[in-house]
Scaffold this motif. Structure first.
Motif, PDB file in Angstrom:
ATOM      1  N   ARG A 122      16.792  50.518  31.242  1.00 21.70           N
ATOM      2  CA  ARG A 122      15.803  50.161  32.265  1.00 21.70           C
ATOM      3  C   ARG A 122      15.907  48.670  32.524  1.00 21.70           C
ATOM      4  O   ARG A 122      16.462  47.925  31.726  1.00 21.70           O
ATOM      5  N   ARG A 123      15.347  48.257  33.641  1.00 22.64           N
ATOM      6  CA  ARG A 123      15.277  46.825  33.954  1.00 22.64           C
ATOM      7  C   ARG A 123      14.040  46.247  33.285  1.00 22.64           C
ATOM      8  O   ARG A 123      12.968  46.843  33.327  1.00 22.64           O
ATOM      9  N   ASN A 124      14.176  45.067  32.688  1.00 20.20           N
ATOM     10  CA  ASN A 124      13.018  44.415  32.096  1.00 20.20           C
ATOM     11  C   ASN A 124      12.391  43.464  33.114  1.00 20.20           C
ATOM     12  O   ASN A 124      12.818  43.413  34.272  1.00 20.20           O
ATOM     13  N   GLU A 125      11.406  42.701  32.675  1.00 18.29           N
ATOM     14  CA  GLU A 125      10.689  41.803  33.577  1.00 18.29           C
ATOM     15  C   GLU A 125      11.579  40.694  34.127  1.00 18.29           C
ATOM     16  O   GLU A 125      11.247  40.069  35.131  1.00 18.29           O
ATOM     17  N   HIS A 126      12.728  40.450  33.511  1.00 17.85           N
ATOM     18  CA  HIS A 126      13.676  39.437  33.982  1.00 17.85           C
ATOM     19  C   HIS A 126      14.787  40.059  34.824  1.00 17.85           C
ATOM     20  O   HIS A 126      15.788  39.391  35.113  1.00 17.85           O
ATOM     21  N   GLU A 127      14.600  41.336  35.177  1.00 15.49           N
ATOM     22  CA  GLU A 127      15.593  42.084  35.973  1.00 15.49           C
ATOM     23  C   GLU A 127      16.928  42.239  35.246  1.00 15.49           C
ATOM     24  O   GLU A 127      17.977  42.362  35.870  1.00 15.49           O
ATOM     25  N   GLU A 130      18.033  46.672  29.801  1.00 14.05           N
ATOM     26  CA  GLU A 130      17.766  46.788  28.373  1.00 14.05           C
ATOM     27  C   GLU A 130      17.768  48.261  28.007  1.00 14.05           C
ATOM     28  O   GLU A 130      17.534  49.133  28.847  1.00 14.05           O
TER      29      GLU A 130
END
Length: 178
Positions: A122-127, A130
């Motif tokens: 998935r994409r994390n808050e920093h794009e 992960e």
């Protein structure tokens, strides 16, 4: 068991010696810890901390990276200690999303979307990509360089292609495989 699991870092830092979990605390050492000892312990503590919260980063790989950093920063030979790590110190995951895509004729972008659609990343808050819990069975997050531990890349086991094929057969996800 993790090679450092028995090591009590906090006791070592305070007393100059370590105890196995559940063992009685040692008597405090009178001599202060040397700057070299402190540096080595700091690297090991960072490795333990990183392995505890970075999805897919195994304790063995984190310890191997710490040994590299200790050698770089101190000049101490770490090879005898490296031999003590399990074979898991080398990442079993070997392929980037780009390399996986090349095996089946997909771009890196499409492969990343397929891995995401299958619930493996998935994409994390920093794009940044992960691993999900499911993805940890098929990949590892490893530092892009030994010097930069802020950027990680996902390296996938080739067996993940079978997971993507199974998902394509059992759902409406069009993964372009098989």
């Amino acid at each position: 068991m993790h090679p450092l699991a028995h090591f009590n870092f906090e006791a070592r830092r305070k007393t100059g010696s370590h105890t196995a979990s559940g063992a009685p605390s040692p008597q405090p050492r009178l001599a202060p810890i040397s700057p070299l000892q402190d540096l080595v312990l700091a690297h090991l503590e960072v490795a333990r901390t990183l392995a505890s919260f970075i999805p897919g980063l195994t304790p063995e790989l984190a310890a191997a990276r710490a040994l590299d950093a200790i050698h770089t920063d101190t000049g101490l030979t770490m090879e005898p200690h490296r031999r003590g790590l399990s074979a898991a110190a080398e990442p079993p995951a070997r392929l980037t999303a780009t390399q996986l895509g090349q095996k089946v004729g997909l771009s890196a972008r499409k492969m990343n979307l397929r891995l995401e659609a299958c619930g493996l990343q998935r994409r994390n808050e920093h794009e940044e990509w992960e691993l999900t819990d499911a993805g940890q069975d098929y990949a590892e997050a490893v530092p892009r360089t030994l010097q930069d531990h802020s950027a990680y890349q996902l390296l996938w086991q080739p067996e993940v292609l079978g997971v993507l094929e199974d998902a394509a057969r059992s759902s409406a996800i069009s993964v372009g495989l098989g």
